[in-house]
Design a protein around this motif. Structure first.
Motif, PDB file in Angstrom:
ATOM      1  N   GLU A 190       0.825  -1.206   0.000  1.00 32.94           N
ATOM      2  CA  GLU A 190       0.000   0.000   0.000  1.00 32.94           C
ATOM      3  C   GLU A 190       0.863   1.262   0.000  1.00 32.94           C
ATOM      4  OE1 GLU A 190      -2.756  -0.135   3.199  1.00 32.94           O
ATOM      5  OE2 GLU A 190      -3.813  -1.900   2.448  1.00 32.94           O
ATOM      6  N   SER A 191       2.129   1.128   0.367  1.00 30.10           N
ATOM      7  CA  SER A 191       3.012   2.288   0.483  1.00 30.10           C
ATOM      8  C   SER A 191       3.845   2.536  -0.760  1.00 30.10           C
ATOM      9  CB  SER A 191       3.945   2.101   1.688  1.00 30.10           C
ATOM     10  OG  SER A 191       3.205   1.920   2.878  1.00 30.10           O
ATOM     11  N   TYR A 192       4.095   1.475  -1.548  1.00 28.46           N
ATOM     12  CA  TYR A 192       4.960   1.592  -2.724  1.00 28.46           C
ATOM     13  C   TYR A 192       4.291   0.933  -3.926  1.00 28.46           C
ATOM     14  CZ  TYR A 192       8.725   2.967   0.448  1.00 28.46           C
ATOM     15  OH  TYR A 192       9.498   3.623   1.370  1.00 28.46           O
ATOM     16  N   SER A 193       4.341   1.617  -5.056  1.00 25.00           N
ATOM     17  CA  SER A 193       3.735   1.069  -6.277  1.00 25.00           C
ATOM     18  C   SER A 193       4.604  -0.006  -6.912  1.00 25.00           C
ATOM     19  CB  SER A 193       3.486   2.190  -7.279  1.00 25.00           C
ATOM     20  OG  SER A 193       4.713   2.810  -7.659  1.00 25.00           O
ATOM     21  N   ARG A 194       5.899   0.074  -6.657  1.00 25.02           N
ATOM     22  CA  ARG A 194       6.824  -0.950  -7.166  1.00 25.02           C
ATOM     23  C   ARG A 194       7.874  -1.238  -6.095  1.00 25.02           C
ATOM     24  NH1 ARG A 194      10.036  -0.936 -12.902  1.00 25.02           N
ATOM     25  NH2 ARG A 194       7.957  -1.535 -13.579  1.00 25.02           N
ATOM     26  N   ILE A 195       8.077  -2.522  -5.831  1.00 26.68           N
ATOM     27  CA  ILE A 195       9.102  -2.955  -4.880  1.00 26.68           C
ATOM     28  C   ILE A 195      10.011  -3.934  -5.612  1.00 26.68           C
ATOM     29  CG2 ILE A 195       9.580  -4.083  -2.684  1.00 26.68           C
ATOM     30  CD1 ILE A 195       6.700  -3.332  -1.836  1.00 26.68           C
ATOM     31  N   THR A 196      11.277  -3.610  -5.695  1.00 26.86           N
ATOM     32  CA  THR A 196      12.265  -4.470  -6.354  1.00 26.86           C
ATOM     33  C   THR A 196      13.182  -5.036  -5.280  1.00 26.86           C
ATOM     34  OG1 THR A 196      12.211  -3.034  -8.308  1.00 26.86           O
ATOM     35  CG2 THR A 196      14.057  -4.578  -8.114  1.00 26.86           C
ATOM     36  N   ILE A 197      13.411  -6.348  -5.330  1.00 31.25           N
ATOM     37  CA  ILE A 197      14.260  -7.004  -4.333  1.00 31.25           C
ATOM     38  C   ILE A 197      15.401  -7.733  -5.039  1.00 31.25           C
ATOM     39  CG2 ILE A 197      14.363  -8.674  -2.438  1.00 31.25           C
ATOM     40  CD1 ILE A 197      11.406  -8.238  -1.968  1.00 31.25           C
ATOM     41  N   PHE A 198      16.611  -7.474  -4.581  1.00 29.08           N
ATOM     42  CA  PHE A 198      17.795  -8.184  -5.065  1.00 29.08           C
ATOM     43  C   PHE A 198      18.387  -8.984  -3.912  1.00 29.08           C
ATOM     44  CE2 PHE A 198      17.676  -4.536  -7.986  1.00 29.08           C
ATOM     45  CZ  PHE A 198      17.822  -5.176  -9.218  1.00 29.08           C
ATOM     46  N   ASP A 199      18.665 -10.252  -4.167  1.00 25.85           N
ATOM     47  CA  ASP A 199      19.390 -11.089  -3.202  1.00 25.85           C
ATOM     48  C   ASP A 199      20.768 -11.362  -3.793  1.00 25.85           C
ATOM     49  OD1 ASP A 199      20.437 -13.029  -1.506  1.00 25.85           O
ATOM     50  OD2 ASP A 199      18.494 -13.951  -1.135  1.00 25.85           O
ATOM     51  N   LEU A 200      21.770 -10.631  -3.324  1.00 25.67           N
ATOM     52  CA  LEU A 200      23.102 -10.671  -3.925  1.00 25.67           C
ATOM     53  C   LEU A 200      23.876 -11.940  -3.597  1.00 25.67           C
ATOM     54  CD1 LEU A 200      24.217  -6.957  -3.499  1.00 25.67           C
ATOM     55  CD2 LEU A 200      23.181  -8.067  -5.487  1.00 25.67           C
ATOM     56  N   ARG A 201      23.263 -12.861  -2.887  1.00 26.13           N
ATOM     57  CA  ARG A 201      23.860 -14.190  -2.760  1.00 26.13           C
ATOM     58  C   ARG A 201      23.727 -14.964  -4.067  1.00 26.13           C
ATOM     59  NH1 ARG A 201      20.560 -16.487   2.209  1.00 26.13           N
ATOM     60  NH2 ARG A 201      18.936 -15.343   1.066  1.00 26.13           N
ATOM     61  N   PHE A 202      22.773 -14.553  -4.906  1.00 29.32           N
ATOM     62  CA  PHE A 202      22.444 -15.337  -6.100  1.00 29.32           C
ATOM     63  C   PHE A 202      22.506 -14.528  -7.389  1.00 29.32           C
ATOM     64  CE2 PHE A 202      20.073 -16.899  -2.398  1.00 29.32           C
ATOM     65  CZ  PHE A 202      20.678 -18.133  -2.257  1.00 29.32           C
ATOM     66  N   ILE A 203      22.885 -13.272  -7.306  1.00 30.62           N
ATOM     67  CA  ILE A 203      23.101 -12.468  -8.509  1.00 30.62           C
ATOM     68  C   ILE A 203      24.268 -11.529  -8.224  1.00 30.62           C
ATOM     69  CG2 ILE A 203      21.379 -10.744  -7.783  1.00 30.62           C
ATOM     70  CD1 ILE A 203      20.806 -10.220 -10.740  1.00 30.62           C
ATOM     71  N   HIS A 204      25.152 -11.396  -9.185  1.00 30.04           N
ATOM     72  CA  HIS A 204      26.334 -10.558  -8.967  1.00 30.04           C
ATOM     73  C   HIS A 204      25.933  -9.091  -9.030  1.00 30.04           C
ATOM     74  CE1 HIS A 204      30.406  -8.972  -9.281  1.00 30.04           C
ATOM     75  NE2 HIS A 204      30.833 -10.160  -8.886  1.00 30.04           N
ATOM     76  N   SER A 205      26.518  -8.291  -8.153  1.00 33.02           N
ATOM     77  CA  SER A 205      26.155  -6.870  -8.093  1.00 33.02           C
ATOM     78  C   SER A 205      26.435  -6.148  -9.408  1.00 33.02           C
ATOM     79  CB  SER A 205      26.887  -6.193  -6.933  1.00 33.02           C
ATOM     80  OG  SER A 205      28.294  -6.383  -7.033  1.00 33.02           O
TER      81      SER A 205
END
Length: 314
Positions: A269-284
């Motif tokens: 309800e607070s954000y129209s888009r939420i993006t999550i990165f888990d850098l254990r599984f994708i290189h920065s």
């Protein structure tokens, strides 16, 4: 005499076998008792206090906090000048029973050391230690309870300018056994609660590992070997939540671990888009292939275990 001798030998053998059998039966309870007395975890690194199970985390050197702070500063270099940047640590739940004497990472010392290193970074530090207590966590798992996150939401919201009231959500429950008890002969169970609203019902998740969009709660995971995957379908390198019922057009980017999975749905309800990165599984170095940083809130949210092992963050 020979017959009597044989009977005595047979009796002695029976007594010896009985003693061995009794010793075998008593060995595991005796070992468990000794470990509790000596404040040692079991062979899997697990211990129990009351009705909660814990994974022992060993103390770490100051260098671990320094390395974590340096990692955040490196990641900050990817961001734009108009990003609003925050960082927070989720204490391991063992911190809340540290008086019991089991091996425990010193959350306060780690936090203070990292905060000292990041003081000039321009990131806003958000201390969550006072917003959590032992019962904020699942009993059979290391993760926090979604239905106990009101103080966490209040603390984050005060810093990041949003307000979420859990009383406005609808709770749902299912029986759950967490990772910390899977190897027990008789795994313990508890109730897992997840919270829905019109916003969470309408939100759609684009998951790096999935071909089609899905909802924020994947109830099929409750019957799998990873039931905590109920939240956002579990671990993934990258995902985006689109929330058409958000009250604002603000966007949030979270760099985090699995604790973010149960937090993010509450922010629909607070954000129209939420993006999550888990850098254990994708290189920065690949992150900027998936997002253009501009005018977002950015939250670095890591548990003590991941933060103290920041080499896991690629």
């Amino acid at each position: 005499m020979r017959g009597i001798s044989k009977r005595k030998l047979a009796a002695a053998a029976v007594i010896a076998l009985a003693a061995v059998g009794a010793a075998a039966l008593l060995y595991q309870p005796a070992l468990a008792w000794y470990r509790r007395l000596a404040k040692l975890p079991d062979e899997n690194g697990i211990y129990q206090v009351g009705d909660h199970w814990f994974e022992a985390l060993e103390p770490v050197e100051d260098s671990a906090a320094d390395a974590f702070a340096a990692k955040l500063q490196t990641l900050q270099g990817m961001l734009s000048d108009d990003n609003r940047v925050y960082w927070a640590l989720v204490p391991d739940k063992g911190w809340y029973v540290r008086q019991e004497g089991y091996p425990t990472l010193d959350h306060e010392a780690f936090w203070q050391r990292a905060a000292q290193q990041l003081a000039q970074s321009g990131m806003t530090a958000i201390d969550l230690s006072g917003a959590l207590q032992l019962d904020s966590y699942l009993r059979t798992d290391r993760h926090w309870r979604q239905d106990a996150l009101q103080p966490v939401l209040d603390t984050l919201g005060e810093a990041m300018d949003f307000a979420v009231k859990l009383e406005e959500f609808t709770p749902h429950t299912a029986e759950f056994s967490g990772d910390l008890v899977r190897k027990l002969p008789r795994p313990a169970a508890e109730q897992l609660v997840w919270l829905t609203s019109d916003a969470t019902d309408d939100a759609q998740v684009d998951n790096y590992k999935e071909d089609a969009a899905h909802t924020v709660y994947d109830t099929a995971k409750l019957d799998s070997s990873t039931p905590y995957g109920l939240f956002l379908s579990g671990i993934t390198p990258y995902l985006v939540i689109e929330s058409p019922q958000a009250e604002t057009d603000r966007q949030l980017v979270i760099f985090g671990d699995s604790f973010a999975s149960s937090l993010a749905p509450l922010l629909c309800e607070s954000y129209s888009r939420i993006t999550i990165f888990d850098l254990r599984f994708i290189h920065s170095s690949l992150v900027e292939d998936y997002i253009e940083f501009s005018d977002q809130d950015v939250l670095f949210l890591y548990s003590d275990w991941i933060a103290s092992n920041s080499a896991l963050l690629r």
